[in-house]
Design a protein around this motif. Structure first.
Motif, mmCIF file in Angstrom:
data_model
loop_
_atom_site.group_PDB
_atom_site.id
_atom_site.type_symbol
_atom_site.label_atom_id
_atom_site.label_comp_id
_atom_site.label_asym_id
_atom_site.label_seq_id
_atom_site.Cartn_x
_atom_site.Cartn_y
_atom_site.Cartn_z
ATOM 1 N N TRP A 75 -3.009 0.742 -5.582
ATOM 2 C CA TRP A 75 -2.864 -0.546 -6.249
ATOM 3 C C TRP A 75 -2.613 -0.346 -7.743
ATOM 4 O O TRP A 75 -1.714 -0.964 -8.321
ATOM 5 C CB TRP A 75 -4.109 -1.410 -6.032
ATOM 6 N N LEU A 110 0.942 0.938 -8.525
ATOM 7 C CA LEU A 110 1.939 -0.126 -8.410
ATOM 8 C C LEU A 110 1.791 -1.143 -9.546
ATOM 9 O O LEU A 110 2.784 -1.589 -10.124
ATOM 10 C CB LEU A 110 1.816 -0.812 -7.052
ATOM 11 N N TYR A 111 0.567 -1.498 -9.871
ATOM 12 C CA TYR A 111 0.303 -2.465 -10.948
ATOM 13 C C TYR A 111 0.869 -1.965 -12.280
ATOM 14 O O TYR A 111 1.538 -2.691 -13.006
ATOM 15 C CB TYR A 111 -1.206 -2.715 -11.045
ATOM 16 N N VAL A 147 1.033 -7.587 -7.794
ATOM 17 C CA VAL A 147 0.510 -6.542 -6.918
ATOM 18 C C VAL A 147 -0.840 -7.021 -6.397
ATOM 19 O O VAL A 147 -1.728 -7.348 -7.182
ATOM 20 C CB VAL A 147 0.345 -5.209 -7.669
ATOM 21 N N VAL A 205 3.259 -5.618 -2.875
ATOM 22 C CA VAL A 205 3.936 -6.171 -4.047
ATOM 23 C C VAL A 205 4.835 -7.288 -3.560
ATOM 24 O O VAL A 205 5.572 -7.113 -2.584
ATOM 25 C CB VAL A 205 4.793 -5.105 -4.770
ATOM 26 N N ILE A 241 7.028 -4.668 -1.072
ATOM 27 C CA ILE A 241 6.475 -3.330 -0.847
ATOM 28 C C ILE A 241 5.137 -3.509 -0.142
ATOM 29 O O ILE A 241 4.307 -4.294 -0.580
ATOM 30 C CB ILE A 241 6.263 -2.581 -2.172
ATOM 31 N N VAL A 250 1.819 -1.280 1.494
ATOM 32 C CA VAL A 250 1.168 0.031 1.463
ATOM 33 C C VAL A 250 0.014 0.063 2.456
ATOM 34 O O VAL A 250 -0.814 -0.848 2.487
ATOM 35 C CB VAL A 250 0.617 0.353 0.052
ATOM 36 N N LEU A 268 11.081 -0.050 -9.642
ATOM 37 C CA LEU A 268 9.862 0.625 -10.101
ATOM 38 C C LEU A 268 10.084 2.124 -10.163
ATOM 39 O O LEU A 268 10.717 2.705 -9.292
ATOM 40 C CB LEU A 268 8.694 0.343 -9.151
ATOM 41 N N LEU A 304 7.871 5.450 -10.167
ATOM 42 C CA LEU A 304 6.555 6.028 -9.922
ATOM 43 C C LEU A 304 6.715 7.498 -9.593
ATOM 44 O O LEU A 304 7.827 7.984 -9.413
ATOM 45 C CB LEU A 304 5.875 5.340 -8.728
#
Length: 184
Positions: free
Chosen positions: A50, A53-54, A66, A87, A105, A107, A173, A175
């Motif tokens: 989390w 992603l945030y 998110v 998300v 998204i 997860v 995004l 990451l």
């Protein structure tokens, strides 16, 4: 380990029924299924996913939200899952919503030693939603991330990653696989 309730339900009936219950529940083919208690490693990995992603949404300056676990994703009239994080870039999520529409998204974090009876059905079900572009499965024990991505037409592309960049387009995004794991 999970326990399936015996009464077939629609998502509406399931959400009303599950609201007062302890623990996490999901609905698969009209059957409520209780999810096993979560271990510390699972909980920490969910929090880490989390957070990754945030932070990525914040860095990208995107109008996305998110959500941690607890949000329901309806995939049909008789199936709804509760992913470990998601998300959405849909601005229409009211503050009192139980369901999150149009996830982009999704997860899921694997649990050590606990089989999830919905696991095999989730790939097909999540990608039945036109909004889902990425389905990430995080394995904290092996420190591996499985990235399912919507390709052209009916194609779902899958990559198994242990390190390196993880661009998620859409929504844009940036990451790294390492962002999803608690440092050793």
């Amino acid at each position: 380990m999970s326990i399936a309730a015996e009464t077939p339900m629609t998502v509406e009936a399931f959400l009303a029924w599950a609201e007062g219950l302890d623990g996490r529940w999901q609905l698969l083919d009209s059957r409520p299924i209780a999810m096993a208690p979560e271990r510390a490693a699972h909980l920490l990995t969910k929090a880490q996913a989390w957070d990754a992603l945030y932070r990525a949404v914040g860095r990208a300056g995107l109008p996305c939200t998110v959500f941690p676990d607890g949000a329901t994703v309806r995939v049909s009239a008789r199936t709804a899952f509760e992913p470990d994080a998601l998300v959405t870039c849909d601005p229409r999520v009211p503050p009192d919503a139980i369901e999150i529409p149009n996830p982009l998204i999704v997860v899921e974090v694997l649990s050590e030693g606990a089989a999830d009876p919905t696991f095999g059905a989730k790939l097909e079900n999540y990608f039945s939603l036109p909004s889902v572009a990425h389905y990430l499965i995080v394995d904290p024990e092996r420190r591996t991330l499985i990235h399912h991505r919507r390709g052209r037409g009916d194609v779902i592309e899958t990559r198994i990653l242990t390190a390196g960049p993880l661009p998620l387009e859409p929504p844009g995004l940036a990451l790294a696989v390492e962002d999803f794991f608690v440092p050793p």
